[in-house]
Write an enzyme that holds these catalytic residues in place. Structure first.
Site, mmCIF file in Angstrom:
data_model
loop_
_atom_site.group_PDB
_atom_site.id
_atom_site.type_symbol
_atom_site.label_atom_id
_atom_site.label_comp_id
_atom_site.label_asym_id
_atom_site.label_seq_id
_atom_site.Cartn_x
_atom_site.Cartn_y
_atom_site.Cartn_z
ATOM 1 N N GLU A 46 0.713 -1.306 0.033
ATOM 2 C CA GLU A 46 -0.180 0.090 0.016
ATOM 3 C C GLU A 46 1.050 1.320 -0.040
ATOM 4 O OE1 GLU A 46 -3.616 2.147 2.314
ATOM 5 O OE2 GLU A 46 -2.503 0.482 3.559
ATOM 6 N N ASP A 57 -5.008 10.004 8.884
ATOM 7 C CA ASP A 57 -3.828 9.750 9.579
ATOM 8 C C ASP A 57 -3.267 10.256 10.978
ATOM 9 O OD1 ASP A 57 -3.061 8.228 7.506
ATOM 10 O OD2 ASP A 57 -2.173 9.759 6.213
#
Length: 253
Positions: A46, A57
């Site tokens: 990924e 995030d």
């Protein structure tokens, strides 16, 4: 059946190991050497395309995104590097990116992804309703659109996602943003145990994994594991990640 579903169907190990790296960090040269050296350990890579506001995030990956962007890493340089380095030719790559990076010239971008041998896309800000309309277009270019599910996904919405998902399901197994956790959250384990009874599509645990014991504990529950922040933290600290990477990989066997 999509390429990634076929890959999961034929897997010969307990868990697929899916490491996450941000494109261009700490450098394209480092990533090229490290990833190709370890290509036989990486079931799927990924790769995050740097973005100014990576809403999903935590602080580690936000900092890495910022540093990569300051160095000029973007979607074009990422795709150019993937072709030049041979990484996407030797490793099955899925890109994590935000929709506004590609929506203006969507079909042109999808064609370029196919030409770069990208296998799928993870798009955190794509509404489910829009995802449903885009799946046929993604299929046209042999790209998997990878959908998220989480403990907070409503039942009706969950049923729809489980039915329409063209690839493995990215299970956000903890509340909040990405980052290391000391132990597996009970809520995440019970959530995936429930979902496992409702679908035969592969389930991949995302968010919060940082050590081999956590990964080993997931055998039999999920089909793959994603580790990102814990790897990124070590890269930020200029640590040699090879031994740690090997430890994570061995836990998936």
């Amino acid at each position: 059946m999509s390429n990634l579903l076929e890959k999961f169907k034929n897997k010969s190990k307990s868990l697929f190991f899916i490491p996450f790296f941000v494109s261009g960090f700490p450098s394209f040269d480092f990533l090229e050497v490290f990833l190709l050296k370890n290509k036989d350990k990486i079931d799927i890579l990924e790769l995050g395309v740097p973005f100014s506001d990576p809403v999903a995030d935590g602080p580690v990956l936000q900092e890495i995104n910022y540093r990569a962007m300051v160095r000029g890493v973007n979607l074009n340089s990422t795709l150019d590097w993937l072709v030049r380095s041979g990484v996407s030719r030797n490793i099955d790559v899925i890109l994590l990116l935000y929709f506004n990076l590609i929506q203006n010239k969507l079909e042109e971008n999808l064609k370029r992804f196919k030409d770069t041998e990208i296998k799928g896309l993870v798009i955190p800000d794509l509404p489910m309703e829009e995802a449903e309309t885009l799946i046929p277009l993604f299929n046209k270019y042999n790209l998997d659109l990878i959908l998220f599910i989480s403990p907070t996904t409503r039942d009706e919405r969950m049923k729809k996602i489980l039915k329409m998902a063209p690839s493995f399901l990215y299970c956000i197994s903890v509340k909040g943003v990405t980052g290391e956790r000391d132990k597996l959250p009970e809520e995440g384990v019970s959530f995936i145990s429930r979902i496992k009874k409702e679908t035969d599509k592969p389930l991949v645990w995302g968010f919060g994994l940082s050590n081999s014991s956590q990964i080993a504990a997931l055998k039999g529950l999920v089909d793959g594991v994603i580790v990102g922040s814990a790897i990124g933290k070590r890269l930020l600290n200029n640590e040699d990640i090879q031994e740690y990477f090997d430890e994570l990989y061995r836990a998936t066997l």
